[in-house]
Write a protein that holds these residues in place. Structure first.
Motif, PDB file in Angstrom:
ATOM      1  N   MET A   1      -2.172  -6.395   1.927  1.00 60.58           N
ATOM      2  CA  MET A   1      -2.888  -6.053   0.705  1.00 60.58           C
ATOM      3  C   MET A   1      -3.528  -7.226  -0.018  1.00 60.58           C
ATOM      4  SD  MET A   1      -2.982  -2.784   0.172  1.00 60.58           S
ATOM      5  CE  MET A   1      -3.384  -2.751   1.936  1.00 60.58           C
TER       6      MET A   1
ATOM      7  N   ASP B   1       0.486   2.682   4.250  1.00 58.40           N
ATOM      8  CA  ASP B   1       0.455   1.583   5.217  1.00 58.40           C
ATOM      9  C   ASP B   1       0.823   2.138   6.589  1.00 58.40           C
ATOM     10  OD1 ASP B   1       1.244  -0.649   6.847  1.00 58.40           O
ATOM     11  OD2 ASP B   1       1.509  -1.847   5.034  1.00 58.40           O
TER      12      ASP B   1
ATOM     13  N   SER C   1       0.830  -1.196   0.000  1.00 56.28           N
ATOM     14  CA  SER C   1       0.000   0.000   0.000  1.00 56.28           C
ATOM     15  C   SER C   1       0.868   1.251   0.000  1.00 56.28           C
ATOM     16  CB  SER C   1      -0.904   0.024   1.238  1.00 56.28           C
ATOM     17  OG  SER C   1      -1.535   1.278   1.374  1.00 56.28           O
TER      18      SER C   1
ATOM     19  N   GLY D   1      -6.757  -5.075  -0.054  1.00 56.05           N
ATOM     20  CA  GLY D   1      -6.213  -4.325  -1.167  1.00 56.05           C
ATOM     21  C   GLY D   1      -7.275  -4.003  -2.201  1.00 56.05           C
TER      22      GLY D   1
ATOM     23  N   GLN E   1      -5.175   1.475  -2.349  1.00 58.15           N
ATOM     24  CA  GLN E   1      -5.929   1.317  -1.108  1.00 58.15           C
ATOM     25  C   GLN E   1      -5.006   1.481   0.091  1.00 58.15           C
ATOM     26  OE1 GLN E   1      -9.191   0.809  -0.281  1.00 58.15           O
ATOM     27  NE2 GLN E   1      -8.467   0.931   1.827  1.00 58.15           N
TER      28      GLN E   1
END
Length: 506
Positions: free
Chosen positions: A475, A444, A441, A480, A470
């Protein structure tokens, strides 16, 4: 399999666990052609129930015996709980896919139960799915530090500074925790390390009768997977690193912790936008009219709770500012955590209400769970000592990243840890086959993109990375997006990766 314990909320943040005891290093392994370990076949049988997690039909369990200390292969051993979910399409079987959970402290047996059905479908039955509980976890041999209950709450196990930013109490708690682990943990706790996990994985591979394993490592599990591939490059088929930390061998867990401040700062705007959306109005969860007002609101509430903690629904566990900050960090792993966090904030704002604490924050973590989460990262690498300027670093980090209030720079039991020898973490390099796919990500809250990019640089042409629009942590298959999931599944089934690093927008 025995000794199942509930999964602590802290396990969702692999970068943030703290403290443990002695290191038991294994025999050195030559790159390229290590000796084949001797491991008898596993005796598979039915699995015991896993509290809170239905076990898929056909999932089997076994016990793997491994050396406590790989330098003494004929000496005492420890038992590892292992699970297997065989392919439902034997004609399509490619091999075995090892599923490594996060943590430290995550259960691979539980993760196969949770993800097995979706993973088997996503990979078209190409693999038998295998997981193991690392030393100290779940049904494997356990150890503990004999920590008092008050020191095993998430907000005390993690070194949140005092309301005024001081770290005196953190320092004393860290000192007594390290001493208790050294006194009570024994050689078993001393063997909890990432290198020993990698050695145990190779013993598992031999017991399964496989020449190679494919591996999906999640969070901290992705670091262990990278260590295994570095130590045994010719025994890895396809490797997926999902949400990866900085592999700098001079820092490892200390570096992961330091990255938490900027990671939370990058992820928080996702929550702020959600909490200011007019759609939250009907749910009673809209916190502000504008997204930019959510952070000041949160910080003001945390400061208020620093001054006057609120009585919660759990007797003896008030909602403090640090408990609210911990709830924030844990909730950012997935968008699914936004509503419970907003509900907690709303209840804390109501002077007549009693906030309902998230389950993982409502009580103490079991001693054995707390001990393994601490021991691994303290055993892996030597942290800066107690006189190395923690107070100054906390003050600077607290000012720069107010949402985490100095936690990422704070002292931990690792600063007082007792070692048999200087730990030597594995250095991840670009030497090895080009068979790694990273999925990460952009935002994160636990293993931020900056750290993953350092893993990507270390691996060089061995790897390709797909970033995902996302936000969140973890993920593949659940947090994700369809593009990222499809890219990983295609790689596991066919071996095809993007020709170059790529991005999957939302």
């Amino acid at each position: 399999m025995t000794n199942w314990t509930r999964k602590a909320l802290l396990l969702s943040v692999s970068a943030a666990a703290v403290a443990g005891t002695l290191t038991a290093a294994g025999a050195p392994v030559a790159h390229g052609r290590p000796a084949e370990p001797i491991a008898p076949p596993l005796a598979w049988g039915p699995c015991e129930p896993i509290p809170g997690t239905p076990v898929p039909a056909g999932q089997q369990c076994a016990t793997l015996r491994v050396p406590l200390d790989y330098r003494v292969p004929g000496g005492p051993g420890v038992d590892l709980a292992v699970t297997r979910l065989r392919t439902d399409r034997p004609e399509a079987r490619r091999g075995t896919l090892l599923v490594l959970a996060g943590g430290p402290g995550g259960s691979g047996v539980r993760r196969v139960a949770q993800k097995g059905g979706a993973l088997r479908a996503a990979t078209d039955g190409a693999y038998d799915l295998v997981g193991l509980d690392p030393r100290g976890v779940g049904g494997s041999t356990r150890a503990n530090c004999a920590l008092p209950e008050a020191d095993r709450h998430v907000v005390t196990l993690r070194s949140w500074p005092a309301a005024d930013g001081s770290i005196t109490e953190n320092t004393e708690r860290s000192r007594r925790t390290a001493a208790s682990c050294a006194r009570n943990g024994g050689p078993v706790l001393g063997s909890f390390s990432s290198r020993n996990q990698a050695r145990d994985i190779d013993r598992l591979r031999a017991a399964l009768g496989e020449r190679k394993l494919s591996v999906w490592g999640h969070s901290y599990g992705s670091y262990v997977a990278a260590v295994y591939a570095q130590e045994h490059p010719n025994r890895v088929d396809r490797l997926v690193l999902d949400s990866t930390g900085d592999p700098d061998p001079t820092r490892v867990g200390y570096g992961w912790m330091a990255n938490v401040g900027p990671a939370v700062a990058l992820r928080f705007p996702d929550f702020a936008a959600w909490a200011a959306d007019p759609a939250r109005e009907a749910e009673g969860l809209r916190l502000a009219r504008r997204a930019e007002d959510v952070e000041p609101l949160f910080l003001a509430l945390a400061r208020e709770l620093d001054r006057e903690p609120r009585e919660s629904e759990v007797p003896g566990v008030p909602l403090t500012g640090n408990l609210l900050r911990q709830a924030l960090h844990s909730s950012l792993d997935s968008d699914a955590g936004f509503a419970p966090l907003a509900r907690l904030i709303r209840s804390a704002q109501d002077p007549r209400g009693r906030p309902a604490l998230p389950p993982g924050l409502a009580g103490a973590i079991p001693d054995e769970d707390a001990s393994v989460m601490m021991a691994v990262i303290c055993n892996d690498v030597r942290w800066p000592g107690p006189d190395s300027g923690y107070a100054g670093r906390v003050a600077a980090d607290r000012a720069r990243y107010p949402l985490t209030a100095g936690l990422p720079a704070n002292i931990a039991p690792c600063a007082f840890w007792k070692y048999d020898r200087e730990p030597k973490p594995v250095r991840i390099t670009d030497e090895g086959p080009s068979n790694v796919l990273m999925v990460q990500s952009l935002r994160d809250p636990a293993t931020p993109l900056a750290g993953a990019l350092r893993m990507r640089a270390a691996l060089g042409d061995r790897a390709r990375m797909v970033t995902v629009g996302q936000g969140g942590h973890g993920m593949y298959l659940g947090n994700g997006n369809a593009c990222g999931d499809r890219t990983v599944s295609t790689f596991l089934v066919t071996g095809k990766r993007p020709a170059r690093d790529s991005h999957c927008p939302n």
